[in-house]
Enzyme design. Structure first.
Site, PDB file in Angstrom:
ATOM      1  N   GLU A  51      26.065  31.714  33.602  1.00 53.12           N
ATOM      2  CA  GLU A  51      26.484  31.728  35.015  1.00 53.12           C
ATOM      3  C   GLU A  51      27.184  30.463  35.480  1.00 53.12           C
ATOM      4  O   GLU A  51      26.926  29.983  36.579  1.00 53.12           O
ATOM      5  CB  GLU A  51      25.254  31.984  35.905  1.00 53.12           C
ATOM      6  CG  GLU A  51      24.612  33.320  35.638  1.00 53.12           C
ATOM      7  CD  GLU A  51      23.349  33.532  36.448  1.00 53.12           C
ATOM      8  OE1 GLU A  51      23.240  34.590  37.083  1.00 53.12           O
ATOM      9  OE2 GLU A  51      22.467  32.656  36.439  1.00 53.12           O
TER      10      GLU A  51
HETATM   11  C1  ACM Z   1      20.133  34.205  33.148  1.00 56.67           C
HETATM   12  O1  ACM Z   1      19.377  35.117  33.519  1.00 56.67           O
HETATM   13  N1  ACM Z   1      20.916  33.602  34.018  1.00 56.67           N
HETATM   14  C2  ACM Z   1      20.209  33.809  31.752  1.00 56.67           C
END
Ligand code: ACM
Length: 503
Positions: free
Chosen positions: A307
């Site tokens: 992310e």
């Molecule tokens: C995640 O759940 N951002 C790895």
């Protein structure tokens, strides 16, 4: 006599035959040896029953524990319970797992405590069976982590991944960058108190995990999820990138927006990035990785990669290549969330952690496969099945829903080799992560983790073809864990689809 009764064992063993009758357990029952597994058996029986078995260093003891390396399969064991009991482990881990199985056979009835008679041959399907604890969104101290290790190692998990840094806090002391814990560890989500591990704390967790045959995998999440680094060292981190989606989510949750250099108490993701084109950033990564490597005996350092929504793709890929190389230089194998597979030149042998859905979306499958093309392998953490922080039902008070609502059956019914188009041998195993946005206490954590971690344990351990490896059998066996969890003070969600037993 052999009878077809299902034994109360989770994860299901390779083969288990129930025999008629029980082996009584009394204070006169003698356990051979002073091995760690023998001591753990005596302590666990005492906690559960109040009966303290005696240690006796004679081969004619009532419970004999021994290692036979000729058995082959790593972590395997053979357990026989008749008038007496014997556990033969292929190694120390196998002995430990044999003890966990014996403890599941310990039951109380009208005549008192006894082990159900059985013959069990067992070894794991996958070499890597992990759980992850996020200690950033809320912090959990050493005692909590030890209790988490006890309860998960009893299900034959052998990896503990600690998520040690995120936007909300930095949780492990680093001598060369001391402001990380000095300035950026004291808070958590919603302004709850934070905390951090001293190096001694960290080493204590590593050693405790090892004593339960769990390998510690430390994660420093980079290049995103790094707002907290900027609270301590603002020059390392860009100003927050606030997308429309981020602004909308923050408004919906009534959370203040992140401000560069100030603690972030919200739960939004994707707004932070370290400065990719500053050499100082790589000095930082090198120092942190070196200090972590020095106190981590296991082979892996996890460097995040998820992310990084505010990091331009070319910058992200450059960072992924440099950061994985730094881990290799420190003598460790890098592990990264699957997004880092976008970088053509990630270090060879890097392990990818797939956290997409059981039916992959977007570029997730391609990114994950790239780890295999680079000579690495994969750990499977399908978010819509293995994520322990998803709610059990729409109205469950803890947890999130962005990946799925995951009831116990959904947690059980997925197959890690069927998600991606890679050879089965590229799948090292599974990991079930617990993200801590909504869990303020260890009890909150436990109610999300148990019973679903038991489903992941069976997926990781039991052969796909084992006769008991199906939902109807699993839910019945799962229910028999309730008295064990109660005896250990482990909270769990008493899901309605499971027939929970009293003893
Ligand atoms: C995640 O759940 N951002 C790895």
């Amino acid at each position: 006599m052999v009878f077809t009764q299902t034994l109360p064992l989770v994860p299901a063993p390779v083969s288990a035959v129930a025999r008629e009758g029980r082996m009584p357990v009394t204070a006169a029952t003698r356990v051979q040896g002073s091995s760690p597994a023998a001591v753990q058996l005596i302590e666990a029986v005492a906690r559960r029953t109040g009966i303290r078995l005696s240690a006796a260093d004679t081969a004619d003891a009532d419970i004999v524990l021994r290692i036979d390396p000729a058995m082959g399969a790593a972590e395997g064991y053979v357990l026989t319970v008749a008038e007496t009991a014997e556990i033969v482990g292929a190694d120390e881990a196998g002995l430990f797992y044999g003890v966990q199985t014996l403890l599941q056979l310990l039951r109380e009835d009208e005549s008192g405590w006894g082990f159900l008679r059985a013959e069990v041959h067992d070894a794991p399907r996958f070499p890597r069976r992990g759980v992850m604890l996020d200690v950033t969104r809320h912090f959990f101290g050493v005692a909590d982590v030890k209790k988490f290790i006890d309860a998960t190692s009893a299900l034959k998990f052998n990896q503990l991944h600690l998520h040690l840094s995120d936007d909300q806090g930095w949780r492990v002391h680093i001598d060369s960058w001391p402001k990380l814990t000095e300035l950026s560890s004291s808070t958590a989500v919603d302004g709850e108190p934070g905390g951090f591990y001293t190096k001694d704390d960290y080493r204590e967790i590593v050693a405790y995990a090892a004593s339960r045959h769990m390998l510690l995998i430390p994660e420093i999440d980079l290049p995103g999820h790094t707002h907290a680094i900027g609270v301590a060292y603002p020059e390392l981190v860009e100003s927050p990138v606030l997308s429309e989606a981020f602004l909308a989510e923050s408004a919906k949750n009534g959370q203040a927006l992140p401000v560069h250099g100030e603690s972030y108490l919200g739960t939004g993701v994707g707004h932070s990035s370290v400065r990719i084109h500053e050499e100082r950033t790589y000095d930082f990564v090198r120092d942190v990785v070196r200090e972590l490597a020095e106190m981590t005996p296991g082979p892996y350092i996890h460097i995040g990669g998820d992310e990084s929504l505010g990091t331009p793709q070319a910058d992200f890929d450059l960072f992924a290549e440099r950061a994985t190389a730094i881990v290799v230089e420190a003598g460790k194998t890098p592990v990264a969330w699957h997004e880092m597979g976008s970088a053509a030149g990630i270090a060879e042998g890097t392990i990818g952690q797939y956290w997409g859905k059981t039916t992959p979306e977007g570029t997730h499958a391609e990114e994950a496969s790239h780890f295999v093309e680079r000579g690495g392998a994969l750990i499977m953490s399908a978010a819509d099945a293995a994520y322990l922080d998803m709610k059990y039902s729409e109205d469950y008070p803890l947890g999130l829903t962005w990946a799925a609502i995951i009831d116990v059956r959904a947690a059980y019914e997925w197959e890690p080799t069927a998600v991606l188009d890679v050879p089965d041998a590229a799948i090292l195993g599974i990991e079930a992560p617990l993200w801590a946005e909504t869990t303020r206490t260890l009890s909150d954590v436990e109610r999300l983790v148990f019973p679903r971690a038991a489903a992941q344990a069976e997926i990781g351990w039991s052969p796909r073809s084992a006769p008991e490896r199906n939902w109807e059998s699993f839910r019945g066996r799962l229910g028999t864990l309730a008295p064990l969890w109660k005896a250990e003070g482990v909270d769990f969600h008493p899901a309605a689809e499971v027939p929970w037993s009293e003893r």
